[in-house]
Write a protein that holds these residues in place. Structure first.
Motif, PDB file in Angstrom:
ATOM      1  N   ALA A 129       0.826  -1.211   0.000  1.00 31.14           N
ATOM      2  CA  ALA A 129       0.000   0.000   0.000  1.00 31.14           C
ATOM      3  C   ALA A 129       0.857   1.257   0.000  1.00 31.14           C
ATOM      4  N   MET A 130       1.972   1.224   0.728  1.00 30.73           N
ATOM      5  CA  MET A 130       2.872   2.375   0.755  1.00 30.73           C
ATOM      6  C   MET A 130       3.450   2.643  -0.621  1.00 30.73           C
ATOM      7  N   TRP A 131       3.860   1.585  -1.321  1.00 27.87           N
ATOM      8  CA  TRP A 131       4.419   1.745  -2.661  1.00 27.87           C
ATOM      9  C   TRP A 131       3.344   2.218  -3.632  1.00 27.87           C
ATOM     10  N   GLN A 132       2.113   1.744  -3.463  1.00 32.55           N
ATOM     11  CA  GLN A 132       1.042   2.198  -4.339  1.00 32.55           C
ATOM     12  C   GLN A 132       0.750   3.675  -4.130  1.00 32.55           C
ATOM     13  N   ASP A 133       0.833   4.125  -2.881  1.00 36.15           N
ATOM     14  CA  ASP A 133       0.664   5.554  -2.605  1.00 36.15           C
ATOM     15  C   ASP A 133       1.750   6.369  -3.308  1.00 36.15           C
ATOM     16  N   ARG A 134       2.986   5.877  -3.254  1.00 35.32           N
ATOM     17  CA  ARG A 134       4.085   6.588  -3.908  1.00 35.32           C
ATOM     18  C   ARG A 134       3.868   6.623  -5.421  1.00 35.32           C
ATOM     19  N   ILE A 135       3.452   5.509  -5.974  1.00 41.15           N
ATOM     20  CA  ILE A 135       3.198   5.455  -7.419  1.00 41.15           C
ATOM     21  C   ILE A 135       2.115   6.458  -7.811  1.00 41.15           C
ATOM     22  N   SER A 136       1.033   6.515  -7.032  1.00 39.61           N
ATOM     23  CA  SER A 136      -0.067   7.436  -7.328  1.00 39.61           C
ATOM     24  C   SER A 136       0.402   8.887  -7.274  1.00 39.61           C
ATOM     25  N   GLN A 137       1.240   9.203  -6.281  1.00 38.80           N
ATOM     26  CA  GLN A 137       1.747  10.569  -6.169  1.00 38.80           C
ATOM     27  C   GLN A 137       2.646  10.928  -7.349  1.00 38.80           C
ATOM     28  N   ILE A 138       3.457   9.958  -7.796  1.00 42.64           N
ATOM     29  CA  ILE A 138       4.350  10.228  -8.922  1.00 42.64           C
ATOM     30  C   ILE A 138       3.550  10.379 -10.212  1.00 42.64           C
ATOM     31  N   ARG A 139       2.539   9.559 -10.384  1.00 39.83           N
ATOM     32  CA  ARG A 139       1.712   9.701 -11.591  1.00 39.83           C
ATOM     33  C   ARG A 139       1.013  11.064 -11.610  1.00 39.83           C
ATOM     34  N   ALA A 140       0.672  11.573 -10.440  1.00 43.02           N
ATOM     35  CA  ALA A 140      -0.037  12.856 -10.366  1.00 43.02           C
ATOM     36  C   ALA A 140       0.912  14.047 -10.497  1.00 43.02           C
ATOM     37  N   GLY A 141       2.089  13.956  -9.871  1.00 42.85           N
ATOM     38  CA  GLY A 141       2.958  15.135  -9.816  1.00 42.85           C
ATOM     39  C   GLY A 141       4.385  14.929 -10.250  1.00 42.85           C
ATOM     40  N   GLY A 142       4.718  13.726 -10.768  1.00 43.36           N
ATOM     41  CA  GLY A 142       6.083  13.452 -11.180  1.00 43.36           C
ATOM     42  C   GLY A 142       6.980  13.151  -9.988  1.00 43.36           C
ATOM     43  N   ILE A 143       8.190  12.705 -10.265  1.00 34.61           N
ATOM     44  CA  ILE A 143       9.149  12.389  -9.202  1.00 34.61           C
ATOM     45  C   ILE A 143       9.502  13.652  -8.420  1.00 34.61           C
ATOM     46  N   GLU A 144       9.504  14.788  -9.116  1.00 36.93           N
ATOM     47  CA  GLU A 144       9.812  16.070  -8.466  1.00 36.93           C
ATOM     48  C   GLU A 144       8.950  16.295  -7.232  1.00 36.93           C
ATOM     49  N   SER A 145       7.709  15.845  -7.261  1.00 35.95           N
ATOM     50  CA  SER A 145       6.790  16.086  -6.147  1.00 35.95           C
ATOM     51  C   SER A 145       7.215  15.376  -4.868  1.00 35.95           C
ATOM     52  N   LEU A 146       8.031  14.329  -4.989  1.00 34.46           N
ATOM     53  CA  LEU A 146       8.490  13.559  -3.826  1.00 34.46           C
ATOM     54  C   LEU A 146       9.982  13.683  -3.586  1.00 34.46           C
ATOM     55  N   ALA A 147      10.665  14.470  -4.414  1.00 33.72           N
ATOM     56  CA  ALA A 147      12.130  14.476  -4.391  1.00 33.72           C
ATOM     57  C   ALA A 147      12.693  14.859  -3.025  1.00 33.72           C
ATOM     58  N   ASP A 148      12.168  15.919  -2.411  1.00 35.26           N
ATOM     59  CA  ASP A 148      12.726  16.352  -1.130  1.00 35.26           C
ATOM     60  C   ASP A 148      12.520  15.298  -0.049  1.00 35.26           C
ATOM     61  N   ALA A 149      11.357  14.662  -0.040  1.00 28.05           N
ATOM     62  CA  ALA A 149      11.094  13.614   0.953  1.00 28.05           C
ATOM     63  C   ALA A 149      12.017  12.418   0.733  1.00 28.05           C
ATOM     64  N   ILE A 150      12.280  12.092  -0.523  1.00 25.33           N
ATOM     65  CA  ILE A 150      13.179  10.977  -0.818  1.00 25.33           C
ATOM     66  C   ILE A 150      14.600  11.307  -0.375  1.00 25.33           C
ATOM     67  N   LEU A 151      15.059  12.509  -0.637  1.00 26.69           N
ATOM     68  CA  LEU A 151      16.408  12.902  -0.224  1.00 26.69           C
ATOM     69  C   LEU A 151      16.552  12.881   1.295  1.00 26.69           C
ATOM     70  N   ASP A 152      15.476  13.194   2.013  1.00 26.59           N
ATOM     71  CA  ASP A 152      15.517  13.104   3.481  1.00 26.59           C
ATOM     72  C   ASP A 152      15.800  11.676   3.926  1.00 26.59           C
ATOM     73  N   ARG A 153      15.299  10.712   3.189  1.00 27.26           N
ATOM     74  CA  ARG A 153      15.528   9.308   3.548  1.00 27.26           C
ATOM     75  C   ARG A 153      16.884   8.823   3.056  1.00 27.26           C
ATOM     76  N   TRP A 154      17.370   9.420   1.951  1.00 23.09           N
ATOM     77  CA  TRP A 154      18.638   8.974   1.366  1.00 23.09           C
ATOM     78  C   TRP A 154      19.862   9.405   2.156  1.00 23.09           C
ATOM     79  N   PHE A 155      19.843  10.658   2.638  1.00 21.20           N
ATOM     80  CA  PHE A 155      21.071  11.268   3.137  1.00 21.20           C
ATOM     81  C   PHE A 155      20.909  11.829   4.541  1.00 21.20           C
ATOM     82  N   SER A 156      22.041  11.898   5.254  1.00 24.85           N
ATOM     83  CA  SER A 156      22.060  12.542   6.558  1.00 24.85           C
ATOM     84  C   SER A 156      21.803  14.040   6.404  1.00 24.85           C
ATOM     85  N   ALA A 157      21.427  14.679   7.506  1.00 21.43           N
ATOM     86  CA  ALA A 157      21.123  16.116   7.470  1.00 21.43           C
ATOM     87  C   ALA A 157      22.327  16.925   7.000  1.00 21.43           C
ATOM     88  N   ASP A 158      23.535  16.564   7.435  1.00 18.09           N
ATOM     89  CA  ASP A 158      24.728  17.307   7.031  1.00 18.09           C
ATOM     90  C   ASP A 158      24.957  17.214   5.535  1.00 18.09           C
TER      91      ASP A 158
END
Length: 263
Positions: A129-158
């Motif tokens: 369900a989590m992945w389906q939510d992500r897919i729906s958001q990307i279809r609606a707004g592109g990867i750009e719409s989730l980019a900042d949230a994804i970077l928060d998970r990818w990298f440390s704050a520094d």
């Protein structure tokens, strides 16, 4: 640039190191291409290891077949690439979805994979369900719409405050939408717990203390499925420790290659 014309996809790949050395194959994460490994490759010995990287389907310079994709599709691409390169046995280093590909490949072809590095990955990553939510958001707004949230998970704050982080953001948002969604679908439909529990090869799990995408406990639990495995945690790194702490990552990899695999 090298392209392998495989049955289901055209896969972009690169080779570094010693052409006569032990093959070590690297598989990257969702939303990245094989430049993910640049810093680590630069730190590895120039002799003794044949270092192979590839862009999975729908990423980088590989082709983007129509979805949906399954983990079987992605593992089959890897198998076909190994066949194309005439690699009989190898050591497989996979990060995130790349680690899931490695787990399935080791299950399907146990004689081919001599050792497995599972970095920032799991036998099951999130709920469908989590992945389906992500897919729906990307279809609606592109990867750009989730980019900042994804970077928060990818990298440390520094690291997120550095100029280099912008390059990773650009790589992420330029990933083909259908390729990104196809791989999300593959992850959503995959639970490798049973098959990974049956593996009988040397395994190194690598976690990042700041990883919000695959928390250290998930990575450790996945490594612990395999008897005799080891787990290390890289302090101050997020989901992509090979980017944030390449020297530490390369050190753990070399220790595994020499002490566990004796190569």
């Amino acid at each position: 640039m090298k392209i392998a014309r495989l049955p289901a996809a055209d896969i972009h790949w690169r080779e570094d190191g010693d052409p006569d050395g032990t093959p070590v194959v690297f598989a990257n994460s969702l939303g990245t291409d094989f430049r993910l490994w640049d810093k680590v490759i630069d730190l590895l010995p120039e002799t003794g290891f044949r270092l192979i990287r590839f862009d999975k389907r729908g990423h980088g310079l590989s082709s983007c077949p129509n979805g949906p994709y399954s983990m079987d599709d992605l593992a089959r691409d890897a198998e076909n690439l190994l066949d194309h390169l005439q690699i009989g046995t190898c050591i497989f280093v996979g990060l995130s979805i790349g680690g899931m590909i490695g787990q399935l490949l080791a299950h399907r072809q146990p004689d081919r994979i001599k050792g497995l590095v599972l970095s920032n990955t799991g036998s099951k990553m999130g709920e469908a369900a989590m992945w389906q939510d992500r897919i729906s958001q990307i279809r609606a707004g592109g990867i750009e719409s989730l980019a900042d949230a994804i970077l928060d998970r990818w990298f440390s704050a520094d690291f997120r405050q550095t100029a280099e982080c912008l390059a990773w953001r650009h790589m992420l948002v330029r990933t083909p939408v259908e390729g990104y969604i196809g791989c999300c679908q593959a992850i959503a439909g995959t639970d490798l717990t049973d098959s990974t529990s049956g593996l009988g090869l040397p395994v190194l799990g690598i976690g990042g203390s700041e990883d919000l995408a695959s928390p250290p406990a998930m990575v450790r639990a996945t490594a612990d499925l395999v008897t005799g495995s080891r787990y290390v945690e890289i302090s101050g790194a997020g989901h992509l420790p090979c980017v944030e702490k390449p020297d530490v990552f390369a050190g753990h990899l070399m220790t595994f290659l020499k002490e566990d695999l004796h190569v």
